[in-house]
Enzyme design. Structure first.
Site, mmCIF file in Angstrom:
data_model
loop_
_atom_site.group_PDB
_atom_site.id
_atom_site.type_symbol
_atom_site.label_atom_id
_atom_site.label_comp_id
_atom_site.label_asym_id
_atom_site.label_seq_id
_atom_site.Cartn_x
_atom_site.Cartn_y
_atom_site.Cartn_z
ATOM 1 N N THR C 92 -27.807 128.447 1.188
ATOM 2 C CA THR C 92 -28.864 128.409 0.184
ATOM 3 C C THR C 92 -29.126 126.941 -0.137
ATOM 4 O O THR C 92 -28.426 126.329 -0.925
ATOM 5 C CB THR C 92 -28.411 129.182 -1.064
ATOM 6 N N LYS C 168 -35.249 132.976 -0.900
ATOM 7 C CA LYS C 168 -33.841 133.139 -1.266
ATOM 8 C C LYS C 168 -33.580 132.548 -2.654
ATOM 9 O O LYS C 168 -32.946 133.187 -3.514
ATOM 10 C CB LYS C 168 -32.961 132.435 -0.234
ATOM 11 N N LYS C 237 -26.736 125.011 -9.449
ATOM 12 C CA LYS C 237 -27.358 124.340 -8.303
ATOM 13 C C LYS C 237 -28.622 125.089 -7.872
ATOM 14 O O LYS C 237 -29.689 124.510 -7.669
ATOM 15 C CB LYS C 237 -26.369 124.281 -7.140
#
Lengths: 294, 294, 294, 294
Positions: C92, C168, C237
């Site tokens: 990711t 995503k 994040k």
């Protein structure tokens, strides 16, 4: 003193002119050379390196990217500045870049000072800026005459340059907060029929009698967003830098988060080149009113 | 003038004392009678109705509920006040209640004026309040000596009383916004090692030189939340009233929404009786610091 | 197929094991070599380059930084991978890095595909991941057996790899939104005496019968934040990457902004290593309850 | 059973029809009598009191105000209902009103049950509602056949009626949260070129396979906001009631605060009569797109 000056935008040109007026020898560089020619009394520099021959070089640029370009390039400040000379960064840059510049100049045997300023172009022209400075004490002594020539007062916030940048960024966060909250309050009272300028007079006559309310409150009340003293795109940049500093330090800043979304809305709807006070018209837009973009 | 005064809390007692000092005859009522006895020079009233025998009755109470209780009760202001006499409401009440009082007093052949005030108890004692007033012009003429005796300046914002209440509420929203944004900024810079009191000095010396920053900034910087000049529970009440006014007028107020959640957090964690400036310590709490409650 | 695999964390080890189980030859690299040894049936790689000798190399790492390190280093994927071979990035990562990888691999005559996955370690072990893939059609044909071996279904969202990363990231934003909003709702109903697990049963039996509510709702209801399936630091994040993508595209995302502040609070108060569902306990903490950190 | 039914809107008419279909005798009242006539098999009531002659009266109305009007009026439920009979409130009302009704019916020797429902008009017609009920156990036994006739399942959350209302309100908060967060995610990915309907398919095929995502995601993706299944004005009302419950219980609900502002924006810009899913178009509007109002 023999001073280089890099960056002759609205703010920089005014500051450089005040250095000249104070009797300093100023060698000035700007990316588009016409601004150099327009600066009376300056020695023209054709390259950044040409402006790096004295004891001090001042940079006053729009953002991190511009400061990185003039500093780290092949022909940049870092490469050209003599050992022991000082780079004074007056730009509103990130805490991270301030740290990087501190380390890089130290490794090159040079000095670095952060001296960001508060004030719009009018204040810069009148040498009425407020300077927030941070550097080692002997560096501050060296650059004191420079800071005195551009501002009405200097505040020293420590020996680590980045502290000055953080204070400056947080100040811009507080200004943007005033724009937003005045925008909300004015959207509310004006929809109930209260005159926005009278409302502002009440505020500034009572608890809110500060320049930040007078200046930005006036712009919001009169919906006077052009020409931009400070463009919305720059406002967004500064809020982003505040949020990045907050993330690094692990400090949640919910109002700053909201301001970031506000600036994005302003930019997405075509207002990026308006003054950042145009953000203060978004509450009225959401309330069914005209909004910053006609 | 012959004036009734209902409500001798921190603010009301100081205002009533200034009316007495200005030579007015003041008949004072308070729910707990000891405060009436403590007010030198006042005629004591045993009931609300006893305070409603003159030309004017002033009410200065904590919230809508208290104002409703003294106005609409069997023995209340509405029942007791002579025809043509004026009820001056200085309390910070809702826009909706101001409307309801305007209608009720008109139906009873009485007058109603809204005259909420800006200022903390110190300012009330010094007769330095700022008064925001709205009423029919002839009513304003009648009550002018009263407003002059309690404040340093009166702003008239229209003939509909509720406009004054909205301006007052919006002012408290702006004060709370300053508390929150200073709290965020101080959480940020102090975690980077900058001294909070020096930081405040920079702000107030530059663009933020207004009483609201000095007063509340000082409280937040020194974490001085007791005794409460204005309790957090009252802060929550005012933000709720601002949001209700916004909902009625269809004006979204995102910062006010955030402030409401902040006050709820403060109350839920035990800080309801602290000064509302304690909200300014929540950012620091979220950042891993001490928080308002030790 | 002859496949290199870089990154044997919780997710990567499970995916690599499924590739082996599907009959592929897997040469595996991990920074700490013990995880390579623990992977039965894999050929061990001592360096990243050792894992880049086949037709395809898959990377599954924690963040941009790790992917940059294994890709752009002297001995990295970019330098070692044969011309025409494919780098499949399942991590990711940011939209910006996806763009940079696309360009860099093209310049080196290699191929790049983004194939981030949805699912926690349990799903990875069961080969039940959902894969969101984007790449040129012929690249997708090449890597189809790989994607089939690790997931239960692949969604192709275009030929530009970065689109898959954005989808995503936005999915993780939606998961974090569910955690936060369930946390708020449970703080509310449980303070009124409703049992959190029964409440969740009502939700999942009615309109909210999806794995995201069952999984994360269960963790929040039971306050079961250790061991972390996905650490709060990684949650922060991903929200940061969503916000950066939003800033680049000029899309304000107010709930994402709020989530960012929530994660910062969680990290600042000591919860960085907890499962990201611990964010769902912050509403209860603000409401005067226990909070994620005991 | 002999049942009165008050309120034949979209939802109420469908529920009453299902009671008739289940063999109950239904005496129906509605403010505009034409809806009574349109309900096949019902006995018409000319007044609320006419509908209060049986063992149970069910009310299904738009808001607190409407429930108060039919309950507390001179000719209302409270005055007309026999002792020991039950008032079943299926409306989505405030926690505060539920408390007030509980007390008032008890004082009148009557029973009160809260039984709000989840589901849109289609589900009501199909008798597929989910019912959340709270009341004393013997009351629940009495009304069980009624709840079975209108819904597919009943959840009992306690003996205090208000708990059911809080659960219902919190459920609407969660639905609105899904609308908002899907709106943000779709604004983001669609500005990057990803198709909104394909995006929704990915979500609902993976972790988000719940009716709430299918139904509201579809409406947002297709921008299908008319006719309104549930109007934005009602959405705002429910979020307000959630926030009031949160304030009473001292639970800050930051996402609910944001939703309140979103609904206000939607109403202020002319979208009050659109389906509440129109809120999901505001993120796209802020991002420079079309917005819910053309």
């Amino acid at each position: 003193m023999d001073i280089g000056f890099v960056g002759l935008g609205n703010m920089g040109a005014a500051m450089a002119a005040n250095l000249i007026a104070a009797g300093h020898t100023v060698t000035a560089y700007n990316r588009s050379h016409d601004k150099v020619e327009a600066l009376e009394g300056a020695r023209p520099a054709r390259t950044v390196a040409d402006a790096c021959t004295g004891e001090v070089v001042v940079s006053m640029l729009a953002d991190d990217h511009a400061v990185e370009a003039v500093t780290f390039g092949a022909d940049g400040i870092l490469a050209a500045l003599p050992r022991s000379a000082v780079h004074v960064s007056c730009s509103t840059i990130s805490v991270a870049l301030a740290e990087r510049l501190t380390v890089a100049h130290a490794e090159a045997g040079q000095q670095f000072a952060a001296a960001p300023v508060f004030g719009r172009p009018e204040a810069a022209r009148a040498a009425k800026l407020f300077v927030v400075a941070a550097a080692e004490p002997e560096v501050l002594r060296t650059i004191e005459p420079i800071l005195d020539a551009v501002g009405q007062r200097t505040f020293v916030v420590g020996s680590e340059p980045k502290a000055a940048n953080l204070v400056k960024l947080s100040g811009n966060f507080l200004i943007a907060s005033v724009i937003e909250t005045l925008g909300e309050a004015m959207a509310l009272v004006s929809k109930a029929g209260v005159d926005k300028e009278q409302y502002l007079e009440i505020l500034t006559s009572t608890l809110f009698g500060a320049p930040v309310y007078q200046t930005y409150g006036g712009l919001v009340a009169r919906e006077e967003f052009e020409p931009a003293g400070f463009a919305a795109t720059l406002g967004l940049k500064d809020i982003r830098l505040v949020l990045e500093a907050g993330e690094e330090l692990r400090v949640p800043l919910p109002v700053a988060s909201l301001l970031r979304d506000r600036f994005l809305t302003l930019l997405a709807t075509g207002g990026g080149e308006l003054d950042w006070s145009a953000m203060g018209a978004l509450a009225s837009w959401e309330a069914g009113g005209a909004g910053p973009i006609r």
